[in-house]
Motif scaffolding. Structure first.
Motif, PDB file in Angstrom:
ATOM      1  N   ARG A  80      27.715  74.542  -1.250  1.00 39.46           N
ATOM      2  CA  ARG A  80      27.684  75.089  -2.613  1.00 39.46           C
ATOM      3  C   ARG A  80      26.458  74.615  -3.371  1.00 39.46           C
ATOM      4  O   ARG A  80      25.852  75.370  -4.129  1.00 39.46           O
ATOM      5  CB  ARG A  80      28.930  74.677  -3.375  1.00 39.46           C
ATOM      6  CG  ARG A  80      30.074  75.550  -3.103  1.00 39.46           C
ATOM      7  CD  ARG A  80      31.162  75.350  -4.126  1.00 39.46           C
ATOM      8  NE  ARG A  80      32.293  76.103  -3.682  1.00 39.46           N
ATOM      9  CZ  ARG A  80      33.293  75.590  -2.985  1.00 39.46           C
ATOM     10  NH1 ARG A  80      33.302  74.332  -2.672  1.00 39.46           N
ATOM     11  NH2 ARG A  80      34.280  76.360  -2.601  1.00 39.46           N
ATOM     12  N   PHE A  81      26.091  73.362  -3.186  1.00 40.88           N
ATOM     13  CA  PHE A  81      24.907  72.823  -3.850  1.00 40.88           C
ATOM     14  C   PHE A  81      23.660  73.587  -3.409  1.00 40.88           C
ATOM     15  O   PHE A  81      22.829  73.965  -4.231  1.00 40.88           O
ATOM     16  CB  PHE A  81      24.766  71.332  -3.530  1.00 40.88           C
ATOM     17  CG  PHE A  81      23.651  70.663  -4.273  1.00 40.88           C
ATOM     18  CD1 PHE A  81      23.866  70.173  -5.548  1.00 40.88           C
ATOM     19  CD2 PHE A  81      22.402  70.525  -3.713  1.00 40.88           C
ATOM     20  CE1 PHE A  81      22.842  69.564  -6.246  1.00 40.88           C
ATOM     21  CE2 PHE A  81      21.375  69.922  -4.404  1.00 40.88           C
ATOM     22  CZ  PHE A  81      21.595  69.428  -5.674  1.00 40.88           C
ATOM     23  N   ASP A  83      30.746  82.576  -1.732  1.00 39.46           N
ATOM     24  CA  ASP A  83      31.964  81.837  -1.397  1.00 39.46           C
ATOM     25  C   ASP A  83      33.022  82.729  -0.771  1.00 39.46           C
ATOM     26  O   ASP A  83      33.822  82.266   0.038  1.00 39.46           O
ATOM     27  CB  ASP A  83      32.538  81.165  -2.640  1.00 39.46           C
ATOM     28  CG  ASP A  83      31.929  79.799  -2.874  1.00 39.46           C
ATOM     29  OD1 ASP A  83      31.143  79.355  -2.022  1.00 39.46           O
ATOM     30  OD2 ASP A  83      32.235  79.190  -3.905  1.00 39.46           O
ATOM     31  N   ALA A  92      34.466  79.979  -7.882  1.00 37.77           N
ATOM     32  CA  ALA A  92      33.017  79.757  -7.921  1.00 37.77           C
ATOM     33  C   ALA A  92      32.364  80.556  -9.046  1.00 37.77           C
ATOM     34  O   ALA A  92      31.488  80.046  -9.754  1.00 37.77           O
ATOM     35  CB  ALA A  92      32.394  80.127  -6.579  1.00 37.77           C
ATOM     36  N   THR A 127      33.822  72.733  -9.003  1.00 41.65           N
ATOM     37  CA  THR A 127      34.465  73.690  -8.098  1.00 41.65           C
ATOM     38  C   THR A 127      35.328  72.960  -7.079  1.00 41.65           C
ATOM     39  O   THR A 127      36.460  73.367  -6.804  1.00 41.65           O
ATOM     40  CB  THR A 127      33.406  74.546  -7.388  1.00 41.65           C
ATOM     41  OG1 THR A 127      32.604  75.185  -8.361  1.00 41.65           O
ATOM     42  CG2 THR A 127      34.046  75.588  -6.496  1.00 41.65           C
ATOM     43  N   TYR A 128      34.834  71.868  -6.527  1.00 40.91           N
ATOM     44  CA  TYR A 128      35.588  71.069  -5.565  1.00 40.91           C
ATOM     45  C   TYR A 128      36.876  70.533  -6.200  1.00 40.91           C
ATOM     46  O   TYR A 128      37.956  70.618  -5.606  1.00 40.91           O
ATOM     47  CB  TYR A 128      34.717  69.929  -5.049  1.00 40.91           C
ATOM     48  CG  TYR A 128      35.465  68.921  -4.231  1.00 40.91           C
ATOM     49  CD1 TYR A 128      35.844  69.202  -2.924  1.00 40.91           C
ATOM     50  CD2 TYR A 128      35.803  67.670  -4.750  1.00 40.91           C
ATOM     51  CE1 TYR A 128      36.534  68.279  -2.168  1.00 40.91           C
ATOM     52  CE2 TYR A 128      36.479  66.746  -4.004  1.00 40.91           C
ATOM     53  CZ  TYR A 128      36.849  67.049  -2.717  1.00 40.91           C
ATOM     54  OH  TYR A 128      37.526  66.131  -1.972  1.00 40.91           O
ATOM     55  N   SER A 143      28.988  72.210  -8.298  1.00 44.32           N
ATOM     56  CA  SER A 143      29.574  71.886  -6.993  1.00 44.32           C
ATOM     57  C   SER A 143      30.791  70.979  -7.131  1.00 44.32           C
ATOM     58  O   SER A 143      31.831  71.215  -6.508  1.00 44.32           O
ATOM     59  CB  SER A 143      28.531  71.217  -6.104  1.00 44.32           C
ATOM     60  OG  SER A 143      27.429  72.046  -5.914  1.00 44.32           O
ATOM     61  N   ILE A 159      23.533  71.960 -11.135  1.00 43.13           N
ATOM     62  CA  ILE A 159      23.976  72.376  -9.803  1.00 43.13           C
ATOM     63  C   ILE A 159      25.008  71.398  -9.254  1.00 43.13           C
ATOM     64  O   ILE A 159      26.019  71.795  -8.663  1.00 43.13           O
ATOM     65  CB  ILE A 159      22.770  72.522  -8.863  1.00 43.13           C
ATOM     66  CG1 ILE A 159      21.870  73.659  -9.358  1.00 43.13           C
ATOM     67  CG2 ILE A 159      23.215  72.776  -7.436  1.00 43.13           C
ATOM     68  CD1 ILE A 159      20.506  73.666  -8.732  1.00 43.13           C
ATOM     69  N   THR A 213      30.672  78.552 -12.214  1.00 37.77           N
ATOM     70  CA  THR A 213      29.230  78.732 -12.385  1.00 37.77           C
ATOM     71  C   THR A 213      28.924  79.360 -13.742  1.00 37.77           C
ATOM     72  O   THR A 213      28.036  78.903 -14.461  1.00 37.77           O
ATOM     73  CB  THR A 213      28.657  79.604 -11.258  1.00 37.77           C
ATOM     74  OG1 THR A 213      28.983  79.014  -9.998  1.00 37.77           O
ATOM     75  CG2 THR A 213      27.152  79.725 -11.371  1.00 37.77           C
ATOM     76  N   ILE A 222      30.938  71.115  -0.418  1.00 36.53           N
ATOM     77  CA  ILE A 222      30.170  70.707  -1.606  1.00 36.53           C
ATOM     78  C   ILE A 222      28.679  70.825  -1.339  1.00 36.53           C
ATOM     79  O   ILE A 222      27.918  71.329  -2.169  1.00 36.53           O
ATOM     80  CB  ILE A 222      30.532  69.267  -2.022  1.00 36.53           C
ATOM     81  CG1 ILE A 222      31.931  69.227  -2.605  1.00 36.53           C
ATOM     82  CG2 ILE A 222      29.529  68.725  -3.023  1.00 36.53           C
ATOM     83  CD1 ILE A 222      32.398  67.840  -2.950  1.00 36.53           C
ATOM     84  N   ALA A 248      23.841  77.275  -4.827  1.00 31.38           N
ATOM     85  CA  ALA A 248      23.593  77.314  -6.265  1.00 31.38           C
ATOM     86  C   ALA A 248      22.132  76.990  -6.578  1.00 31.38           C
ATOM     87  O   ALA A 248      21.525  77.628  -7.441  1.00 31.38           O
ATOM     88  CB  ALA A 248      24.518  76.347  -6.989  1.00 31.38           C
TER      89      ALA A 248
END
Length: 120
Positions: free
Chosen positions: A19-20, A112, A76, A56-57, A53, A49, A80, A16, A23
């Motif tokens: 990804r944060f 990803d 992802a 997606t998680y 995250s 953002i 997004t 996470i 992004a």
């Protein structure tokens, strides 16, 4: 609880965070490169953002697509793209052109795909 499940539980928080960061970097880069990619303030960008995250998680925890790199990339990309698209239509102060949305989503999805499994 098996060893792989325990390992997955702890590694997902790092996923996470990664990804944060990815992004947020892509949003900042698109604001510099693409002139019509606009957020009225930074709090809206940070909220988007964080939503990308977390969603997606959650999707990866529900489905089994996280097991393959292509699956992580597809998730992802779709999340997004969807978050930016619907935020563009519903949140005032956001202007995200379709092409910029595609580019941002594509790069986040590609990142990803190439990130190692242990991070997620």
């Amino acid at each position: 609880m098996s060893e792989k499940t325990e390992e997955r539980k702890y590694a997902s928080w790092l996923g996470i965070i990664v990804r944060f960061v990815v992004a947020s970097f892509m949003m900042l880069l698109m604001q510099i490169i693409y002139p019509n990619f606009v957020f009225s303030n930074w709090m809206i960008g940070i909220a988007l953002i964080a939503a990308i995250s977390v969603i997606t998680y959650i999707i990866e925890r529900i489905t089994t697509l996280y097991r393959t790199p292509i699956g992580r990339g597809i998730i992802a990309f779709l999340v997004t793209f969807g978050v930016l698209y619907f935020a563009n239509m519903s949140v005032p102060g956001i202007k995200v052109p379709f092409v910029a949305n595609l580019i941002t989503s594509f790069v986040v999805g590609m990142f990803d795909i190439f990130l190692p499994d242990r991070v997620f």
